[in-house]
Scaffold this motif. Structure first.
Motif, PDB file in Angstrom:
ATOM      1  N   PHE A  14      46.359 -23.172  22.200  1.00  0.00           N
ATOM      2  CA  PHE A  14      47.064 -23.867  21.130  1.00  0.00           C
ATOM      3  C   PHE A  14      46.450 -25.232  20.827  1.00  0.00           C
ATOM      4  O   PHE A  14      46.415 -25.661  19.693  1.00  0.00           O
ATOM      5  N   THR A  15      45.955 -25.932  21.864  1.00  0.00           N
ATOM      6  CA  THR A  15      45.447 -27.288  21.656  1.00  0.00           C
ATOM      7  C   THR A  15      44.028 -27.301  21.129  1.00  0.00           C
ATOM      8  O   THR A  15      43.603 -28.261  20.512  1.00  0.00           O
ATOM      9  N   ASN A  16      43.270 -26.247  21.355  1.00  0.00           N
ATOM     10  CA  ASN A  16      41.889 -26.249  20.874  1.00  0.00           C
ATOM     11  C   ASN A  16      41.804 -26.182  19.365  1.00  0.00           C
ATOM     12  O   ASN A  16      40.880 -26.678  18.762  1.00  0.00           O
ATOM     13  N   GLY A  17      42.772 -25.544  18.752  1.00  0.00           N
ATOM     14  CA  GLY A  17      42.728 -25.444  17.291  1.00  0.00           C
ATOM     15  C   GLY A  17      41.734 -24.400  16.863  1.00  0.00           C
ATOM     16  O   GLY A  17      41.927 -23.210  17.019  1.00  0.00           O
ATOM     17  N   PHE A  18      40.608 -24.814  16.322  1.00  0.00           N
ATOM     18  CA  PHE A  18      39.587 -23.875  15.864  1.00  0.00           C
ATOM     19  C   PHE A  18      38.882 -23.241  17.058  1.00  0.00           C
ATOM     20  O   PHE A  18      38.674 -23.871  18.078  1.00  0.00           O
ATOM     21  N   THR A  19      38.477 -21.988  16.867  1.00  0.00           N
ATOM     22  CA  THR A  19      37.620 -21.369  17.858  1.00  0.00           C
ATOM     23  C   THR A  19      36.211 -21.907  17.682  1.00  0.00           C
ATOM     24  O   THR A  19      35.918 -22.652  16.762  1.00  0.00           O
ATOM     25  N   THR A  20      35.309 -21.488  18.573  1.00  0.00           N
ATOM     26  CA  THR A  20      33.920 -21.949  18.450  1.00  0.00           C
ATOM     27  C   THR A  20      33.328 -21.530  17.116  1.00  0.00           C
ATOM     28  O   THR A  20      32.632 -22.291  16.448  1.00  0.00           O
ATOM     29  N   LYS A  21      33.620 -20.294  16.678  1.00  0.00           N
ATOM     30  CA  LYS A  21      33.098 -19.841  15.384  1.00  0.00           C
ATOM     31  C   LYS A  21      33.703 -20.653  14.246  1.00  0.00           C
ATOM     32  O   LYS A  21      33.024 -21.009  13.299  1.00  0.00           O
ATOM     33  N   ALA A  22      34.984 -20.967  14.383  1.00  0.00           N
ATOM     34  CA  ALA A  22      35.620 -21.719  13.308  1.00  0.00           C
ATOM     35  C   ALA A  22      35.062 -23.109  13.198  1.00  0.00           C
ATOM     36  O   ALA A  22      34.909 -23.649  12.131  1.00  0.00           O
ATOM     37  N   ALA A  23      34.727 -23.715  14.350  1.00  0.00           N
ATOM     38  CA  ALA A  23      34.223 -25.082  14.312  1.00  0.00           C
ATOM     39  C   ALA A  23      32.878 -25.172  13.659  1.00  0.00           C
ATOM     40  O   ALA A  23      32.536 -26.160  13.044  1.00  0.00           O
ATOM     41  N   HIS A  24      32.086 -24.131  13.790  1.00  0.00           N
ATOM     42  CA  HIS A  24      30.713 -24.204  13.281  1.00  0.00           C
ATOM     43  C   HIS A  24      30.537 -23.530  11.932  1.00  0.00           C
ATOM     44  O   HIS A  24      29.689 -23.912  11.150  1.00  0.00           O
ATOM     45  N   SER A  25      31.307 -22.533  11.664  1.00  0.00           N
ATOM     46  CA  SER A  25      31.088 -21.824  10.416  1.00  0.00           C
ATOM     47  C   SER A  25      32.207 -22.003   9.417  1.00  0.00           C
ATOM     48  O   SER A  25      32.026 -21.888   8.234  1.00  0.00           O
ATOM     49  N   GLY A  26      33.414 -22.268   9.911  1.00  0.00           N
ATOM     50  CA  GLY A  26      34.547 -22.440   9.012  1.00  0.00           C
ATOM     51  C   GLY A  26      35.038 -21.161   8.407  1.00  0.00           C
ATOM     52  O   GLY A  26      35.774 -21.176   7.432  1.00  0.00           O
ATOM     53  N   GLU A  27      34.681 -19.995   8.957  1.00  0.00           N
ATOM     54  CA  GLU A  27      35.064 -18.720   8.377  1.00  0.00           C
ATOM     55  C   GLU A  27      36.438 -18.279   8.858  1.00  0.00           C
ATOM     56  O   GLU A  27      36.991 -17.333   8.351  1.00  0.00           O
ATOM     57  N   ARG A  28      36.968 -18.906   9.854  1.00  0.00           N
ATOM     58  CA  ARG A  28      38.280 -18.535  10.352  1.00  0.00           C
ATOM     59  C   ARG A  28      39.240 -19.697  10.148  1.00  0.00           C
ATOM     60  O   ARG A  28      38.824 -20.842  10.004  1.00  0.00           O
ATOM     61  N   GLY A  29      40.550 -19.389  10.206  1.00  0.00           N
ATOM     62  CA  GLY A  29      41.527 -20.455  10.045  1.00  0.00           C
ATOM     63  C   GLY A  29      41.776 -21.183  11.347  1.00  0.00           C
ATOM     64  O   GLY A  29      41.108 -20.985  12.343  1.00  0.00           O
ATOM     65  N   VAL A  30      42.781 -22.031  11.304  1.00  0.00           N
ATOM     66  CA  VAL A  30      43.097 -22.796  12.498  1.00  0.00           C
ATOM     67  C   VAL A  30      43.921 -21.979  13.479  1.00  0.00           C
ATOM     68  O   VAL A  30      44.208 -22.458  14.578  1.00  0.00           O
ATOM     69  N   GLY A  31      44.350 -20.782  13.080  1.00  0.00           N
ATOM     70  CA  GLY A  31      44.952 -19.831  13.997  1.00  0.00           C
ATOM     71  C   GLY A  31      46.156 -20.348  14.734  1.00  0.00           C
ATOM     72  O   GLY A  31      47.139 -20.791  14.150  1.00  0.00           O
ATOM     73  N   LEU A  32      46.057 -20.278  16.083  1.00  0.00           N
ATOM     74  CA  LEU A  32      47.201 -20.607  16.913  1.00  0.00           C
ATOM     75  C   LEU A  32      47.568 -22.082  16.837  1.00  0.00           C
ATOM     76  O   LEU A  32      48.735 -22.441  17.006  1.00  0.00           O
ATOM     77  N   ALA A  33      46.572 -22.941  16.603  1.00  0.00           N
ATOM     78  CA  ALA A  33      46.883 -24.372  16.460  1.00  0.00           C
ATOM     79  C   ALA A  33      47.774 -24.608  15.241  1.00  0.00           C
ATOM     80  O   ALA A  33      48.740 -25.363  15.286  1.00  0.00           O
ATOM     81  N   LEU A  34      47.460 -23.951  14.131  1.00  0.00           N
ATOM     82  CA  LEU A  34      48.294 -24.069  12.938  1.00  0.00           C
ATOM     83  C   LEU A  34      49.673 -23.455  13.174  1.00  0.00           C
ATOM     84  O   LEU A  34      50.687 -23.954  12.681  1.00  0.00           O
ATOM     85  N   THR A  35      49.708 -22.380  13.947  1.00  0.00           N
ATOM     86  CA  THR A  35      50.993 -21.772  14.289  1.00  0.00           C
ATOM     87  C   THR A  35      51.883 -22.758  15.027  1.00  0.00           C
ATOM     88  O   THR A  35      53.078 -22.897  14.729  1.00  0.00           O
ATOM     89  N   ARG A  36      51.303 -23.465  15.984  1.00  0.00           N
ATOM     90  CA  ARG A  36      52.091 -24.464  16.719  1.00  0.00           C
ATOM     91  C   ARG A  36      52.543 -25.593  15.797  1.00  0.00           C
ATOM     92  O   ARG A  36      53.673 -26.080  15.909  1.00  0.00           O
ATOM     93  N   LEU A  37      51.657 -26.021  14.906  1.00  0.00           N
ATOM     94  CA  LEU A  37      52.027 -27.091  13.971  1.00  0.00           C
ATOM     95  C   LEU A  37      53.227 -26.688  13.125  1.00  0.00           C
ATOM     96  O   LEU A  37      54.164 -27.463  12.923  1.00  0.00           O
TER      97      LEU A  37
END
Length: 528
Positions: free
Chosen positions: A470-493
Motif C-alpha cells: 500500500f505504501t509503495n504506490g506505483f509498482t516498478t513498471k509504473a514508476a518507469h513507464s507510467g502504463e499502470r495506475g497507482v493501484g493499491l496506493a490509490l485504493t488506500r487513499l
C-alpha cells in the motif's frame, strides 16, 4: 595587525614612562624631603621665603613640571606654581600623612601628571631625637606625555615593529585569501553573490520541491514547494528527519536506506499526496557531503490515470467481448456449415442460459447499476484470462449515491484487477489441466459502511510486504513507464478519504483484501 602592534607599543611606552619617571620623581621627593633646611623651615612660622629657592633649584635641575611643599595641616606653603600657595594639597593616599611615600597619576591643575608624594619627618623639639614626627609633605610632579609625544618617542623601535607586523600581515592575508579561494572554487565575492541570487531564484521559481540533507540526515536546504509537499514547518532547517517525524518509506527514500547512491522515480504516499522522488548523493573529492532529493506531486496525475484506466478497462472489455463473440460466431458458423442445425440451437440456448445466470447472480444481489456493470465487465476480462469471477452468496448492496458509487467502483476495480493479475500470472493460461483460477467478490453494506472483500486463489502476499504493497504506490513498471495506475496506493487513499481503511491477509487458498468505506463520512461531507 598594524593597529594592534601600534597600540601595544604605545601602551608599552606608557608603562615604561610610568616606571622610569615614577622612580625619578620619587627619588627627587625623597631627596628634597630629607633636606635639613626644609625640615627646619617647616617648623618656622613663615617658611616660604627660605624654601622657595630650594624648590626652584630642584625644578631647574631635574626638569620636572612642578615642586610643591605643604605643612602638617595640608596647606601648600611654597610651590613653583604660585597659584597653589595656600590651597589644600590633594593626597594620593591617606597613609602619606602617616609617614608613607606614594607615587602615581593625579589630576593637577587640569592636566594628568605623574606625582610622587613624600612625607617630611622631623625630630621631637623637646628630646631632639628623630621620632618620625610628621612635618608636611613634598609633592614632585611631571606631566604625562601626549599620545603624539609618545608616538614620536617610540618611533625608534615602533617602525621596526610595524615593519615586522606588516610582513606577517601580508603573508597571513595571502595565505587566508588562498584558502578562501580554494573553498569558493576561485570565485570572487561578486560572483558568489550572483550565484546565491540565482540559487534563490531557481529554488523558489521551479514547480518541483527540493530538499537537501547532510550526512547526519539534517535538513540543510528546502524550498517552499518541498516544505508544502512534505508538510514541514517553516523552522525545519537544521532539524533531523527524526525530529521532523518523517518515518517509514519516506525516510528510507530521503536517507537512501537502500545504500544506492542514486534513486530514480520512487513513489511515496505522504498525507494524501502521491509524490515521485529522485535522490542524488552529493560528493566532493570522494567525500560524501549529503544528498539532494527532488519531489513532484503526481496526485492529480494519479487521478487522471484512474480515469484513463477506466477508459482502458472499457476498451479491454470491448476487446474481450469481441474476441468472445467472434469465437462463438465461428462456432455457430461451423455448425451451420456442417448441417448441425439442432446443435446450433442447443449451443445458443446454452450461451443464453449462462449469460442469464451471470446477469441474475449480479443484478439480484447488487442493485447499484454502476457496480453491477463493472462486475459484468470484469467477468468478461477474467473469462478471457481463464479466471472464474465469482459473486459470493453473502453479497448484498443497495443503490449508492453517485460519488460514493464512483469510489466503491474505484476500490473494487483495483482490487479485482490485482487479483486477476495475481492468479493469472499476467498472461492467459493455456494449459487446460492447470488448477482452475478464481477470484471471489463479496460486497456487504450496513447503515455505517460498505465493506468490499476480494479473495483469490493466487500465491498470496509475503507477510513482510503486507503494508508495503500500500505504501509503495506505483509498482516498478509504473514508476518507469507510467502504463499502470497507482493501484493499491490509490485504493488506500480513497478508503482513508472516506473514513475507512484497506488491509490484506493470507488465507489457506490465497490472498484476501478487505476494504471498508464509511457511509457516514460521505453523508457528513454531503451535508457540509
Amino acid at each position: 595587525m598594524l593597529v594592534a602592534v601600534a597600540a601595544v607599543s604605545l601602551a608599552q611606552s606608557a608603562a615604561t614612562f610610568n616606571r622610569v619617571e615614577g622612580r625619578r620623581v620619587a627619588a627627587l621627593g625623597e631627596e628634597l624631603a630629607g633636606s635639613p633646611l626644609l625640615r627646619d623651615q617647616l617648623t618656622q612660622p613663615a617658611p616660604a621665603e627660605a624654601i622657595a629657592p630650594l624648590i626652584q633649584n630642584t625644578l631647574i635641575r631635574s626638569g620636572v613640571t612642578h615642586v610643591t611643599v605643604a605643612n602638617e595641616r595640608g596647606r601648600v606653603v611654597s610651590s613653583t606654581d604660585p597659584t597653589l600657595v595656600g590651597s589644600p594639597v590633594v593626597l594620593g593616599d591617606p597613609w602619606v600623612a602617616q609617614g608613607r611615600s606614594w607615587f602615581g597619576e593625579l589630576e593637577v591643575d587640569g592636566t594628568r601628571q605623574l606625582v610622587a608624594q613624600v612625607p617630611v619627618l622631623g625630630d621631637d623639639p623637646k628630646t631632639k631625637k628623630n621620632l618620625g614626627r610628621y612635618l608636611g609633605v613634598v609633592v614632585v610632579g611631571e606631566a604625562s606625555p601626549t599620545w603624539s609625544a609618545r608616538l614620536v618617542g617610540a618611533s625608534s623601535y615602533l617602525l621596526t615593529y610595524l615593519g615586522i607586523a606588516c610582513g606577517l600581515g601580508v603573508v597571513g592575508s595571502w595565505l587566508l585569501a588562498r584558502r578562501i579561494k580554494r573553498q569558493t572554487l576561485g570565485l570572487e565575492p561578486r560572483e558568489i553573490a550572483g550565484l546565491a541570487e540565482h540559487r534563490e531564484a531557481l529554488l523558489h521559481g521551479i514547480a518541483e520541491g527540493v530538499i537537501a540533507l547532510d550526512t547526519q540526515q539534517r535538513v540543510t536546504l528546502i524550498n517552499a514547494v518541498g516544505r508544502r509537499l512534505l508538510d514541514l514547518p517553516e523552522n525545519c532547517l537544521g532539524r533531523s528527519l527524526r525530529e521532523l517525524r518523517i518515518n517509514g518509506r519516506l525516510r528510507d527514500v530521503l536517507a537512501g536506506a537502500d545504500r544506492s547512491p542514486d534513486t530514480r522515480d520512487q513513489v511515496v504516499i505522504r498525507r494524501g499526496r502521491v509524490l515521485v522522488m529522485n535522490r542524488m548523493t552529493v560528493r566532493k573529492d570522494n567525500r560524501r557531503l549529503g544528498s539532494v532529493t527532488t519531489l513532484r506531486d503526481r496526485t492529480e496525475l494519479a487521478r487522471l490515470e484512474q480515469e484513463l484506466g477506466s477508459f482502458r478497462s472499457t476498451t479491454e472489455l470491448l476487446r474481450a467481448q469481441t474476441h468472445e463473440f467472434a469465437n462463438q460466431l465461428h462456432t455457430i458458423s461451423g455448425l451451420i456449415q456442417i448441417g448441425e442445425h439442432d446443435e446450433v440451437v442447443r449451443y445458443v440456448d446454452a450461451l443464453s442460459r449462462h449469460r442469464a445466470s451471470l446477469d441474475l447472480a449480479v443484478t439480484s444481489r447488487i442493485h447499484d447499476t454502476a457496480i453491477a456493470a463493472l462486475l459484468m465487465a470484469k467477468s468478461a476480462v477474467a473469462a478471457e484470462r481463464r479466471v472464474e469471477l465469482r459473486i459470493s452468496e453473502r453479497t448484498g448492496l443497495n443503490r449508492l449515491p453517485a460519488e460514493l458509487s464512483a469510489d466503491v467502483a474505484t476500490v473494487l476495480g483495483n482490487l479485482v484487477d490485482n487479483a486477476i493479475e495475481a492468479v493469472a500470472g499476467g498472461e492467459v493460461a493455456d494449459d487446460p489441466d492447470e488448477r482452475p483460477a478464481w477470484v471471489e467478490v463479496e460486497l456487504r453494506q450496513d447503515t455505517s459502511s460498505v465493506e468490499i472483500v476480494v479473495r483469490d486463489s493466487g500465491p498470496g502476499i509475503a507477510p513482510e510486504l503486507a503494508q508495503e504493497v500500500f505504501t509503495n504506490g506505483f509498482t516498478t513498471k509504473a514508476a518507469h513507464s507510467g502504463e499502470r495506475g497507482v493501484g493499491l496506493a490509490l485504493t488506500r487513499l480513497v478508503c482513508r478519504r472516506r473514513g475507512g481503511e484497506v488491509a490484506v491477509m493470507n488465507t489457506d487458498e490465497g490472498a484476501m483484501f478487505t476494504a471498508r468505506i464509511s457511509v457516514l463520512a460521505t453523508m457528513s461531507e454531503e451535508a457540509r
